[in-house]
Design an enzyme around this catalytic site. Structure first.
Site, PDB file in Angstrom:
ATOM      1  N   SER A  70      31.388  91.310  22.974  1.00 51.50           N
ATOM      2  CA  SER A  70      31.331  92.361  23.982  1.00 51.50           C
ATOM      3  C   SER A  70      29.994  92.363  24.728  1.00 51.50           C
ATOM      4  O   SER A  70      29.005  91.800  24.279  1.00 51.50           O
ATOM      5  CB  SER A  70      31.548  93.727  23.316  1.00 51.50           C
ATOM      6  OG  SER A  70      30.538  93.964  22.347  1.00 51.50           O
ATOM      7  N   ASP A  85      35.029  99.755  10.254  1.00 52.31           N
ATOM      8  CA  ASP A  85      33.977 100.112   9.304  1.00 52.31           C
ATOM      9  C   ASP A  85      34.302 101.491   8.734  1.00 52.31           C
ATOM     10  O   ASP A  85      35.070 102.256   9.326  1.00 52.31           O
ATOM     11  CB  ASP A  85      32.619 100.139  10.001  1.00 52.31           C
ATOM     12  CG  ASP A  85      31.458  99.915   9.039  1.00 52.31           C
ATOM     13  OD1 ASP A  85      31.713  99.825   7.817  1.00 52.31           O
ATOM     14  OD2 ASP A  85      30.312  99.828   9.500  1.00 52.31           O
ATOM     15  N   ASP A 112      26.320  93.033  14.921  1.00 52.27           N
ATOM     16  CA  ASP A 112      26.219  91.938  15.894  1.00 52.27           C
ATOM     17  C   ASP A 112      24.865  91.238  15.774  1.00 52.27           C
ATOM     18  O   ASP A 112      24.775  90.003  15.848  1.00 52.27           O
ATOM     19  CB  ASP A 112      26.396  92.485  17.312  1.00 52.27           C
ATOM     20  CG  ASP A 112      27.655  93.318  17.462  1.00 52.27           C
ATOM     21  OD1 ASP A 112      28.679  92.952  16.861  1.00 52.27           O
ATOM     22  OD2 ASP A 112      27.613  94.338  18.177  1.00 52.27           O
TER      23      ASP A 112
END
Length: 295
Positions: free
Chosen positions: A13, A119, A220
């Site tokens: 993203s 998560d 990330d």
């Protein structure tokens, strides 16, 4: 003549404001000596924890066109592929084809897969992505970086202690990845990273002090740092120590910054955007405070 820089294709993203996805991954990788080509699976104004979000989503045809342009110009030579957030089943299936194409071009390419699905017990991607990750993508990955929830999704096993984490990691090894790193497990008082490398025949854990904030983009950043240090350090223990120490000290700096003065209009998410630029020296030369233990 020196060897060319390692080159990463990062597919995940993008946000205009803030640090998640490619915005979390690109700067640290570049600082550590990697060329980075980025493909944005989505392009958003900001991440989804803010009140409002606007943007665009790439589909599998868009990904195909971008890769075709690179291929036609013979620009699709990569040492690493990194994938993160993907929001649709068709796009994820296209990534499977991308892995095959890139490994045909460079059989030594390392594919680092962060199977971003959710998560804290909640999926935030369509449920059909789980089957595609489990059956089509995971077998192609060289390095896999699930969190605890994703580990449980991919193996169908709940994990409540380190022994169960180890057993779940062995299941993932059986599907293909030679290195599996569970980025965070919530077992006991601390967060714990557990890593296993079949090539070295070892499994390690590293305990991380908790900070009283939930960060966005940290997973990330973790995957990008792990890619870099797996390449640079040559062994899993040192790679994990460099990765986790870097991440922890960036998060600690971010938390400390969040306690300072902010405009009245600042949303809670804005106060805890990762302070990557301010952490340049940490990324380049991380402390050695946290030490891994061989299991």
């Amino acid at each position: 003549m020196s060897d060319p820089l390692p080159k990463v294709l990062s597919v995940q993203s993008h946000v205009v404001f803030g640090y998640v996805g490619n915005k979390s991954a690109t700067f640290p990788l570049q600082l550590l000596g990697f060329e980075v080509d980025a493909i944005n699976s989505v392009q958003l104004s900001n991440h989804t924890k803010y009140k409002f979000v606007q943007g665009q989503v790439l589909d599998e045809d868009d990904l195909g066109k971008l890769m075709d342009g690179l291929r036609q110009n013979d620009l699709d030579h990569y040492s690493h592929l990194l994938t993160g957030y993907v929001g649709s089943a068709s796009f994820l299936k296209k990534i499977g084809q991308l892995v095959h194409d890139l490994k045909k071009k460079n059989p030594d390419l390392i594919y680092v897969c962060d199977p971003v699905m959710g998560d804290n017990g909640k999926m935030y991607v369509p449920k059909e992505l789980l089957e595609i990750y489990r059956d089509e993508i995971i077998p192609l990955a060289d390095i896999l970086t699930p969190n605890q929830f994703e580990l449980e999704l991919l193996t169908g096993k709940k994990v409540n202690n380190i022994s169960e984490v180890q057993n779940a990691i062995e299941i993932l090894h059986g599907k293909g990845p030679k290195t599996v790193v569970v980025s965070s497990t919530e077992i006991g008082d601390d967060l714990i990273t557990v890593a296993s490398a079949l090539k070295e025949g070892i499994m390690i854990k590293l305990e991380i002090p908790r900070l009283p904030v939930a960060f966005t983009g940290s997973g990330d950043l973790f995957a990008a740092l792990l890619l870099a240090h797996s390449h640079l350090q040559g062994n899993i223990k040192l790679a994990i120590e460099k990765t986790v120490n870097t991440l922890y000290h960036i998060l600690k700096r971010t938390y400390e910054f969040s306690l300072g003065n902010h405009p009245d209009s600042a949303q809670p998410s804005q106060k805890i955007e990762l302070r990557l630029i301010e952490s340049k020296k940490i990324i380049e030369n991380p402390p050695s405070e946290l030490v891994a233990e061989i299991l």
